[in-house]
Motif scaffolding. Structure first.
Motif, mmCIF file in Angstrom:
data_model
loop_
_atom_site.group_PDB
_atom_site.id
_atom_site.type_symbol
_atom_site.label_atom_id
_atom_site.label_comp_id
_atom_site.label_asym_id
_atom_site.label_seq_id
_atom_site.Cartn_x
_atom_site.Cartn_y
_atom_site.Cartn_z
ATOM 1 N N SER A 255 1.885 42.555 -58.261
ATOM 2 C CA SER A 255 2.021 41.296 -57.527
ATOM 3 C C SER A 255 3.091 41.444 -56.455
ATOM 4 N N CYS A 256 2.853 40.790 -55.339
ATOM 5 C CA CYS A 256 3.834 40.739 -54.256
ATOM 6 C C CYS A 256 4.151 39.279 -53.989
ATOM 7 N N SER A 257 5.378 38.878 -54.272
ATOM 8 C CA SER A 257 5.828 37.512 -54.044
ATOM 9 C C SER A 257 6.723 37.498 -52.811
ATOM 10 N N ILE A 258 6.288 36.793 -51.772
ATOM 11 C CA ILE A 258 7.018 36.751 -50.509
ATOM 12 C C ILE A 258 7.661 35.376 -50.364
ATOM 13 N N SER A 259 8.975 35.348 -50.290
ATOM 14 C CA SER A 259 9.719 34.087 -50.252
ATOM 15 C C SER A 259 9.723 33.501 -48.850
ATOM 16 N N LEU A 260 9.409 32.224 -48.757
ATOM 17 C CA LEU A 260 9.473 31.524 -47.471
ATOM 18 C C LEU A 260 10.647 30.560 -47.413
ATOM 19 N N THR A 261 11.392 30.494 -48.500
ATOM 20 C CA THR A 261 12.634 29.719 -48.560
ATOM 21 C C THR A 261 13.668 30.593 -49.259
ATOM 22 N N ASP A 262 14.932 30.269 -49.081
ATOM 23 C CA ASP A 262 15.965 31.022 -49.785
ATOM 24 C C ASP A 262 15.806 30.812 -51.293
ATOM 25 N N ASN A 263 15.859 31.893 -52.035
ATOM 26 C CA ASN A 263 15.781 31.826 -53.492
ATOM 27 C C ASN A 263 17.180 31.934 -54.073
ATOM 28 N N HIS A 264 17.643 30.843 -54.656
ATOM 29 C CA HIS A 264 18.953 30.802 -55.292
ATOM 30 C C HIS A 264 18.775 30.849 -56.807
ATOM 31 N N ALA A 265 19.853 31.125 -57.490
ATOM 32 C CA ALA A 265 19.810 31.097 -58.953
ATOM 33 C C ALA A 265 19.575 29.688 -59.473
ATOM 34 N N PHE A 266 19.822 28.686 -58.621
ATOM 35 C CA PHE A 266 19.785 27.302 -59.106
ATOM 36 C C PHE A 266 18.528 26.519 -58.701
ATOM 37 N N ASN A 267 17.618 27.102 -57.905
ATOM 38 C CA ASN A 267 16.460 26.295 -57.488
ATOM 39 C C ASN A 267 15.131 26.851 -58.014
ATOM 40 N N GLY A 268 15.173 27.286 -59.259
ATOM 41 C CA GLY A 268 13.935 27.707 -59.919
ATOM 42 C C GLY A 268 13.461 29.081 -59.514
#
Length: 303
Positions: A173-186
């Motif tokens: 799987s390739c998961s491409i983030s379109l928002t910043d991924n923080h430890a606190f937002n799931g």
């Protein structure tokens, strides 16, 4: 159960699941990386070694800021399109009634179809799987602030094997983030090294399980003791990063994510590549195949 894989295939199956009242750990024999750094691709030897060891590897800055903005606009367009929302490929959050996921999105969006064939993505998938690849599944995951639902601990391969007939975990799987991924937002959480152990699950697959499991999965999720044992063995990594980063992870990684109760949304494009040498047959432990938009039956290689 009716349209399951033949009895010989099930008897010989190493990854038996959903048929016993007690879970079991099965150690994997297949490799995680089927190619190497000499294969045509953008991964180096160190990155492939990390993927083999941990079951996942991150690619910071796979997309630049302009591309991220373009895909964010495309996600907004799709989520706001009444025709897309009414399509069976669109999954709605049961509580908030917001869009949770849109499946087979590379056939709905020309922009995402181009991303599937982008060498920054495709060459890396081919390198890991050591062959031509096809898209087993594509989707957008939306996790808006103040209510974006989580995904409970699971191995994707357990479902793809049981319900789609995928023979072995030769998929990535390739998961491409379109928002910043923080430890606190799931953010995505993975147990590093868990891809080497298959965890069988308890509970027979009901008919049309996908209609409920895509909203909130119950069948095909490990029991608490198995999750605890894996966590104690491997720990839990929180996969964070800037918008535009990507994470490639093995089909059998134990992973999940929590609810997003922060104001900061988290959305990603999720592309699943399967080796053409690992094409799906009849489901091993389900009454019938899932729909094409959830588990593809078109094994044409991506070029």
């Amino acid at each position: 159960m009716t349209a399951v894989a033949g009895s010989e295939a099930r008897t010989a199956d190493r990854y038996s699941t959903r048929v016993s009242t007690t879970p079991a750990f099965v150690e994997r024999t297949e490799p995680t990386v089927w190619g190497d750094e000499t294969s045509a691709g953008m991964f180096g030897a160190q990155e492939l070694a990390a993927h083999a060891r941990d079951g996942f590897v991150q690619v910071p800055g796979l997309l630049n800021s302009e591309e991220v903005a373009g895909y964010q606009a495309e996600l907004d367009r799709l989520a706001g399109d009444p025709a897309v929302r009414a399509d069976e490929r669109c999954v709605i959050e049961p509580d908030s009634q917001s869009v949770r996921s849109i499946f087979e999105v590379h056939r709905i969006s020309n922009a995402i179809a181009r991303l599937v064939a982008d060498e920054r993505v495709l060459s890396r998938a081919r390198q890991i799987l050591g062959s031509d690849v096809y898209v087993h599944q594509s989707r957008i995951n939306y996790k808006p602030g103040f209510g974006g639902g989580g995904f409970y601990w699971h191995s994707d391969f357990e479902t793809w094997h049981s319900e789609d007939g995928m023979p072995s975990p030769r998929a990535v799987s390739c998961s491409i983030s379109l928002t910043d991924n923080h430890a606190f937002n799931g953010c995505l959480m993975i147990m590093p090294g868990s891809h080497r152990t298959f965890v069988s699950c308890v509970g027979e697959t009901p008919e049309d399980n996908h209609l409920s499991s895509l909203k909130e999965q119950e069948i095909g999720t490990p029991d608490d003791d198995s999750i605890t044992a894996l966590a104690e063995r491997h720990g839990i990594a929180m996969v964070t990063g800037k918008a535009g980063s990507a994470t490639f992870f093995d089909a059998n990684c134990m992973h999940g994510s929590g609810d997003n109760i922060t104001p900061y949304s988290r959305s990603n494009i999720f592309l699943v590549f399967n080796s053409v040498e690992n094409a799906c047959g009849e489901p091993y432990y389900a009454p019938a195949r899932r729909p094409e938009h959830v588990g593809a039956r078109d094994f044409t290689p991506v070029h």
